[in-house]
Write a protein that holds these residues in place. Structure first.
Motif, PDB file in Angstrom:
ATOM      1  N   SER A   1      -2.032   7.319   8.025  1.00 55.55           N
ATOM      2  CA  SER A   1      -2.820   7.697   6.893  1.00 55.55           C
ATOM      3  C   SER A   1      -1.569   8.000   5.732  1.00 55.55           C
ATOM      4  O   SER A   1      -0.919   8.720   5.925  1.00 55.55           O
ATOM      5  N   ARG A   2      -1.863   7.247   4.566  1.00 56.12           N
ATOM      6  CA  ARG A   2      -1.011   7.465   3.557  1.00 56.12           C
ATOM      7  C   ARG A   2      -1.153   8.824   2.984  1.00 56.12           C
ATOM      8  O   ARG A   2      -0.240   9.497   2.769  1.00 56.12           O
ATOM      9  N   GLY A   3      -2.174   9.568   2.788  1.00 55.00           N
ATOM     10  CA  GLY A   3      -2.438  10.754   2.578  1.00 55.00           C
ATOM     11  C   GLY A   3      -1.739  11.881   3.227  1.00 55.00           C
ATOM     12  O   GLY A   3      -1.158  12.697   2.880  1.00 55.00           O
ATOM     13  N   GLY A   4      -2.140  11.480   4.545  1.00 53.16           N
ATOM     14  CA  GLY A   4      -1.525  12.444   5.470  1.00 53.16           C
ATOM     15  C   GLY A   4      -0.074  12.597   5.624  1.00 53.16           C
ATOM     16  O   GLY A   4       0.642  13.455   5.772  1.00 53.16           O
ATOM     17  N   ALA A   5       0.373  11.275   5.619  1.00 55.33           N
ATOM     18  CA  ALA A   5       1.976  11.329   5.822  1.00 55.33           C
ATOM     19  C   ALA A   5       2.678  11.498   4.487  1.00 55.33           C
ATOM     20  O   ALA A   5       3.835  12.326   4.401  1.00 55.33           O
ATOM     21  N   PHE A   6       1.861  11.523   3.028  1.00 58.52           N
ATOM     22  CA  PHE A   6       2.595  11.936   2.086  1.00 58.52           C
ATOM     23  C   PHE A   6       2.481  13.574   2.052  1.00 58.52           C
ATOM     24  O   PHE A   6       3.459  13.985   1.567  1.00 58.52           O
ATOM     25  N   THR A   7       1.408  14.001   2.539  1.00 58.94           N
ATOM     26  CA  THR A   7       1.470  15.526   2.620  1.00 58.94           C
ATOM     27  C   THR A   7       2.545  16.245   3.664  1.00 58.94           C
ATOM     28  O   THR A   7       3.400  17.221   3.383  1.00 58.94           O
ATOM     29  N   SER A   8       2.793  15.276   4.780  1.00 58.66           N
ATOM     30  CA  SER A   8       3.635  15.808   5.854  1.00 58.66           C
ATOM     31  C   SER A   8       5.089  15.830   5.099  1.00 58.66           C
ATOM     32  O   SER A   8       6.042  16.854   5.325  1.00 58.66           O
ATOM     33  N   ALA A   9       5.442  14.582   4.296  1.00 58.98           N
ATOM     34  CA  ALA A   9       6.630  14.595   3.431  1.00 58.98           C
ATOM     35  C   ALA A   9       7.008  15.540   2.456  1.00 58.98           C
ATOM     36  O   ALA A   9       7.799  16.194   2.486  1.00 58.98           O
ATOM     37  N   VAL A  10       5.737  16.133   1.930  1.00 61.27           N
ATOM     38  CA  VAL A  10       6.196  17.038   0.754  1.00 61.27           C
ATOM     39  C   VAL A  10       6.280  18.603   1.597  1.00 61.27           C
ATOM     40  O   VAL A  10       7.413  19.176   1.354  1.00 61.27           O
ATOM     41  N   ILE A  11       5.523  18.859   2.749  1.00 64.67           N
ATOM     42  CA  ILE A  11       5.770  20.027   3.546  1.00 64.67           C
ATOM     43  C   ILE A  11       6.902  19.879   4.149  1.00 64.67           C
ATOM     44  O   ILE A  11       7.919  20.948   3.967  1.00 64.67           O
ATOM     45  N   TYR A  12       7.573  18.970   4.483  1.00 66.60           N
ATOM     46  CA  TYR A  12       9.043  18.854   5.020  1.00 66.60           C
ATOM     47  C   TYR A  12      10.265  18.940   4.084  1.00 66.60           C
ATOM     48  O   TYR A  12      11.098  19.558   4.480  1.00 66.60           O
ATOM     49  N   THR A  13       9.967  18.599   3.094  1.00 70.91           N
ATOM     50  CA  THR A  13      10.847  18.392   1.940  1.00 70.91           C
ATOM     51  C   THR A  13      10.970  19.839   1.302  1.00 70.91           C
ATOM     52  O   THR A  13      12.088  20.590   0.846  1.00 70.91           O
ATOM     53  N   PHE A  14       9.851  20.533   1.135  1.00 71.09           N
ATOM     54  CA  PHE A  14       9.678  21.655   0.150  1.00 71.09           C
ATOM     55  C   PHE A  14       9.316  22.953   0.692  1.00 71.09           C
ATOM     56  O   PHE A  14       8.879  23.913   0.227  1.00 71.09           O
TER      57      PHE A  14
ATOM     58  N   LYS B   1       0.648  -1.111   0.124  1.00 70.48           N
ATOM     59  CA  LYS B   1       0.050   0.159  -0.070  1.00 70.48           C
ATOM     60  C   LYS B   1       0.814   1.430  -0.030  1.00 70.48           C
ATOM     61  O   LYS B   1       0.277   2.278  -0.302  1.00 70.48           O
ATOM     62  N   HIS B   2       1.930   1.008   0.455  1.00 65.75           N
ATOM     63  CA  HIS B   2       2.982   2.275   0.572  1.00 65.75           C
ATOM     64  C   HIS B   2       3.659   2.546  -0.825  1.00 65.75           C
ATOM     65  O   HIS B   2       4.405   3.576  -0.871  1.00 65.75           O
ATOM     66  N   LEU B   3       3.539   1.568  -1.663  1.00 63.58           N
ATOM     67  CA  LEU B   3       4.402   1.901  -3.045  1.00 63.58           C
ATOM     68  C   LEU B   3       4.227   3.106  -3.781  1.00 63.58           C
ATOM     69  O   LEU B   3       4.979   3.773  -4.233  1.00 63.58           O
ATOM     70  N   ALA B   4       2.986   3.326  -3.808  1.00 59.91           N
ATOM     71  CA  ALA B   4       2.484   4.492  -4.704  1.00 59.91           C
ATOM     72  C   ALA B   4       3.031   5.799  -4.240  1.00 59.91           C
ATOM     73  O   ALA B   4       3.699   6.572  -4.953  1.00 59.91           O
ATOM     74  N   PRO B   5       2.574   6.071  -2.859  1.00 61.46           N
ATOM     75  CA  PRO B   5       2.972   7.311  -2.335  1.00 61.46           C
ATOM     76  C   PRO B   5       4.548   7.356  -2.236  1.00 61.46           C
ATOM     77  O   PRO B   5       5.273   8.529  -2.409  1.00 61.46           O
ATOM     78  N   VAL B   6       5.391   6.343  -2.081  1.00 62.35           N
ATOM     79  CA  VAL B   6       6.628   6.397  -1.789  1.00 62.35           C
ATOM     80  C   VAL B   6       7.300   6.664  -3.310  1.00 62.35           C
ATOM     81  O   VAL B   6       8.265   7.604  -3.649  1.00 62.35           O
ATOM     82  N   LEU B   7       6.516   5.975  -4.348  1.00 61.26           N
ATOM     83  CA  LEU B   7       7.444   6.442  -5.761  1.00 61.26           C
ATOM     84  C   LEU B   7       6.864   7.461  -6.057  1.00 61.26           C
ATOM     85  O   LEU B   7       7.736   7.998  -6.891  1.00 61.26           O
ATOM     86  N   GLY B   8       5.785   8.053  -5.800  1.00 64.58           N
ATOM     87  CA  GLY B   8       5.440   9.544  -5.992  1.00 64.58           C
ATOM     88  C   GLY B   8       6.511  10.321  -5.433  1.00 64.58           C
ATOM     89  O   GLY B   8       6.713  11.476  -6.166  1.00 64.58           O
ATOM     90  N   LEU B   9       6.746  10.337  -4.208  1.00 66.47           N
ATOM     91  CA  LEU B   9       7.529  11.233  -3.370  1.00 66.47           C
ATOM     92  C   LEU B   9       9.098  11.138  -4.182  1.00 66.47           C
ATOM     93  O   LEU B   9       9.537  12.410  -4.366  1.00 66.47           O
ATOM     94  N   ILE B  10       9.582  10.010  -4.339  1.00 64.30           N
ATOM     95  CA  ILE B  10      10.920   9.786  -5.133  1.00 64.30           C
ATOM     96  C   ILE B  10      10.868  10.473  -6.361  1.00 64.30           C
ATOM     97  O   ILE B  10      11.756  11.210  -6.663  1.00 64.30           O
ATOM     98  N   ALA B  11       9.878  10.298  -7.292  1.00 64.27           N
ATOM     99  CA  ALA B  11       9.541  11.203  -8.570  1.00 64.27           C
ATOM    100  C   ALA B  11       9.582  12.568  -8.391  1.00 64.27           C
ATOM    101  O   ALA B  11      10.387  13.028  -9.160  1.00 64.27           O
ATOM    102  N   ILE B  12       8.867  13.195  -7.478  1.00 63.64           N
ATOM    103  CA  ILE B  12       8.930  14.449  -7.263  1.00 63.64           C
ATOM    104  C   ILE B  12      10.111  14.981  -6.712  1.00 63.64           C
ATOM    105  O   ILE B  12      10.759  16.111  -7.559  1.00 63.64           O
ATOM    106  N   SER B  13      10.695  14.365  -6.009  1.00 63.71           N
ATOM    107  CA  SER B  13      12.075  14.938  -5.495  1.00 63.71           C
ATOM    108  C   SER B  13      13.173  14.901  -6.533  1.00 63.71           C
ATOM    109  O   SER B  13      14.042  15.648  -6.499  1.00 63.71           O
TER     110      SER B  13
END
Length: 751
Positions: A141-154, A31-43
């Motif tokens: 929450s995958r959506g919440g964690a994804f948002t946290s990662a985006v905020i923390y990174t950018f 279940k974490h594959l899509a958000p993880v790959l998305g974060l890697i691609a964005i970064s």
């Protein structure tokens, strides 16, 4: 429909739905594959230049060493640094990084590649991934964690940090992983997680000890918060969990034994921890609330120029503290990070209202706080806190009930909007508008010519850059480079104009034009005086800060009779030679002087390390002065014979401290009393027929002994820690595999 067709339809239909069921089951398993790959691609897209171009990236205080210099770092830590006139090494904490980088270069990798592996690629890839893992542990929450990662990174402060010294940003990268391990250690009461926490703490401290100090306070605050809000700290709890507490208290100290003795150096506090506050005009509480750093423009960085808050930052505080209006569940973690954010907001405003005197009091009285002479580093707390809080708000938006189509669409739209606010900050990285470390650099040809010229020279000498050194200036430990401006403000302060900051006047040439100038440069071992080029293309044009008139420096140096202008094949870079420069170690018949020329002679010496020299003096007939052109420090000492640091168990063979003094050039001199040597050190010299003596001496920096013992102790502890972690992880994996195998075998037997 025939029976055959019905059977076929049922069979294939059931097969299709069975296939879908297996797909869904697999998707849930990964279940974490899509958000993880998305974060890697964005970064990777945001930092694409770091991955696609193996050019040099340098800006500000971020330098890339020449291979020859990087190889020198593949060595034991030294308590004395060779740059400029030499000084106590207050950067020993970074030794493991320098050692590792030197090892890679020695193995044949380029410094540029090492820079990618140790800093740039981890910053780009691990920052979002570690934050995603930590946020998911808190939010579930995958959506919440994804948002946290985006905020923390950018977020803007961290993006600005990515344009400068990347060692600091590596602490930002590893902090979420450290916090995740720490929280899991408390939850699972796991000794393994305690050991991993100690290892990660060490890694973070190696990258940047000041940011590690900030992280340590997050850990301390959470411990206090945990024992107030979650469970009580009792004697029974301590007794039950001491196996967790002992390692996290003792191991971080033991792992830092290779540099901790430097904290007790007499000049450590004077050089680092006693500087005045700086940057008050750039910060205020409003900017802190909006998570806006004063030099952020959305395009290029404008240093020391206050910019207005951009409109795109206006929703940020509403989102952060709007969580309180939308919260659906009690989560102590969120409350903790709200408190962390408020602490960051209060401290980052520095001495602005409210309570403007608190920061100054902490700076001068609270242990360790005086490492933060400017307050923008406390944006770290705000960024970390906001990432978790707004991520929790995103989770709330995605889980609005009842789950109507409108509410789902609205929730997803709001989360997309939140992510877009912070992802927009990455635009100048993608386009290269931000320049700094996102623009490839090329070494100007003149500096490559200079490098070849300097490497052809024999022996020890120094190069003095006027008005200051270039980032491209080549140097090694036995050929240090010096900055004229830095010398005026520090080690040559007593020789400079009372107002050395007035660069428009003649003050910048002050030490060159006095009667003692020739002697000062000669005793300091300065062989070459260099005027750098105006390197606008690589942001290395610093003349605008020092009179903005490069020709004037060249004209003034041309007038000096003791300097000779050389033609080494450069087009713009200008090199002058000082033919009267002295060796690193030499003898003089009397104490050195800046007024008259003192007769001197060479001695044979070998540089073992920057803290240890072997000296041989032959046919010493009368008492003389041994001169050593490093900045005077009372911890330099002379010992009779060929002595190692581990052999310094007594001071019987060390010459008297009274015979060591500061000469007029602020350097080290030792009085060699022949009669005293013959009387007090029998058997340590060779007597010649003419009555002269031959002696061997060891010149050493005494604090190095503690450093070397510390390195040995660190090596043992680090090895045991890593082996212990590997053993415990391997044991867990073996037990887990065995249990799964036994479970499958039981199912087979039952089947």
């Amino acid at each position: 429909m025939s029976a055959a067709r019905r059977i076929s339809s049922i069979y294939f239909g059931s097969s299709f739905f069975g296939f879908l069921e297996r797909v869904v089951r697999k998707a849930n398993h990964y279940k974490h594959l899509a958000p993880v790959l998305g974060l890697i691609a964005i970064s990777i897209a945001a930092h694409h230049i770091w991955f696609s171009d193996m050019a040099i990236f340098t800006y500000g205080d971020w330098f890339v060493d020449f291979p020859e210099k990087a190889i020198e770092n593949f060595n034991l830590p030294q308590a004395w640094a060779s740059h400029s006139l030499g000084c106590r090494n207050i950067g020993l904490v970074y030794w493991p990084l320098l050692f590792l980088g030197g090892l890679f270069v020695t193995m044949g990798f380029s410094p540029v590649f090492v820079e990618r592996v140790l800093y740039m690629w981890p910053v780009a890839l691990f920052t979002p991934l570690f934050m995603y893992a930590f946020a998911y542990h808190i939010l579930k929450s995958r959506g919440g964690a994804f948002t946290s990662a985006v905020i923390y990174t950018f977020n803007a402060p961290f993006l600005v940090g990515r344009t400068g010294i990347l060692t600091s940003h590596m602490v930002v990268t590893f902090t979420p992983l450290l916090l995740l391990v720490f929280f899991m250690m408390l939850e699972k009461r796991s000794f393994l997680f305690s050991l991993i926490f100690c290892l990660l703490s060490f890694v973070i401290g190696v990258y940047d000890f000041r940011f590690a100090y900030l992280v340590a306070w997050v850990i301390i605050f959470y411990m206090i918060f945990h024992f107030i809000m979650v469970e009580s700290l009792t004697r029974e709890w301590i007794k039950k969990n001491k196996v967790l507490l002992v390692p996290i208290i003792l191991l971080p100290v033991m792992l830092n034994c290779y540099w901790l003795p430097s904290l007790f150096q007499t000049s450590f506090a004077g050089e680092i921890l006693t500087r005045g506050l700086f940057g008050s005009g750039f910060v205020d509480i409003v900017k802190s609330f909006y998570l806006f750093l004063y030099l952020w423009t959305g395009t290029a960085i404008t240093a020391f120029e206050v910019r207005p808050i951009l409109y795109s930052f206006f929703p940020i505080p509403l989102l952060a503290f709007g969580y309180l209006a939308f919260k659906r569940e009690k989560n102590n973690f969120i409350l903790f990070f709200i408190l962390i954010s408020l602490i960051g907001i209060f401290l980052s405003k520095m001495d602005k209202p409210p309570f403007p005197h608190v920061y100054g009091w902490l700076y001068w009285h609270f242990p360790g706080f005086n490492a933060f002479r400017e307050s923008t580093k406390f944006y770290f707390y705000i960024s970390l806190g906001y990432a978790v809080i707004i991520g929790s708000l995103a989770k709330t938006f995605l889980s609005m009930t009842p789950p109507s189509f409108f509410k789902k669409t609205l929730g997803i739209s709001l989360v997309v909007f939140i992510n877009a606010i912070f992802l927009w900050n990455a635009k100048p990285l993608v386009t290269g508008e931000i320049r700094t470390l996102f623009i490839p650099r090329k070494i100007p040809a003149d500096y490559l010519v200079l490098k070849d010229f300097l490497q052809e020279q024999d022996g020890f000498f120094r190069t003095l850059y006027v008005p200051r050194e270039s980032r491209w200036g080549f140097f090694l430990d036995h050929n240090p480079k010096m900055s004229h401006i830095d010398m005026l403000l520090n080690q040559w302060k007593s020789f400079s104009n009372p107002d050395p900051i007035d660069y428009i006047t003649d003050s910048q040439m002050y030490p060159f034009t006095k009667k003692y100038s020739k002697r000062l440069l000669a005793l300091s071992g300065i062989k070459y005086v260099i005027v750098p080029i105006r390197d606008v293309q690589t942001d290395d044009d610093f003349f605008i800060y020092y009179g903005n008139n490069r020709k004037r420096y060249i004209q003034e140096l041309d007038r000096l009779p003791y300097l000779t202008r050389l033609d080494i094949g450069t087009k713009e870079l200008v090199v002058f030679q000082n033919e009267s420069h002295r060796p690193h170690i030499y003898l003089s018949s009397e104490n050195e002087s800046l007024i008259k020329n003192v007769p001197w002679r060479n001695v044979h010496f070998e540089r073992v390390q920057s803290t240890h020299y072997k000296i041989r003096i032959e046919q010493l007939k009368t008492s003389m002065f041994l001169n050593f052109s490093e900045l005077y420090d009372p911890s330099w000492a002379l010992a009779m014979g060929d002595v190692t640091f581990f052999g310094l168990s007594s001071s019987a063979h060390v010459l008297p401290e009274a015979d060591h003094f500061r000469n007029p050039a602020m350097l080290n001199s030792f009085f060699l009393n022949v009669d005293s040597i013959k009387k007090n050190y029998p058997g340590s010299y060779h007597l010649n027929p003419d009555g002269s003596i031959d002696i061997e001496l060891s010149l050493f920096f005494k604090p190095q002994k503690a450093i070397q013992w510390g390195v040995m102790f660190f090596g043992i502890v680090f090895f045991c820690l890593v082996v212990g972690i590997i053993f415990m992880v391997g044991r867990r994996l073996t037990v887990g595999y065995t249990n799964r195998y036994n479970g499958r075998m039981k199912k087979v037997e039952k089947g």
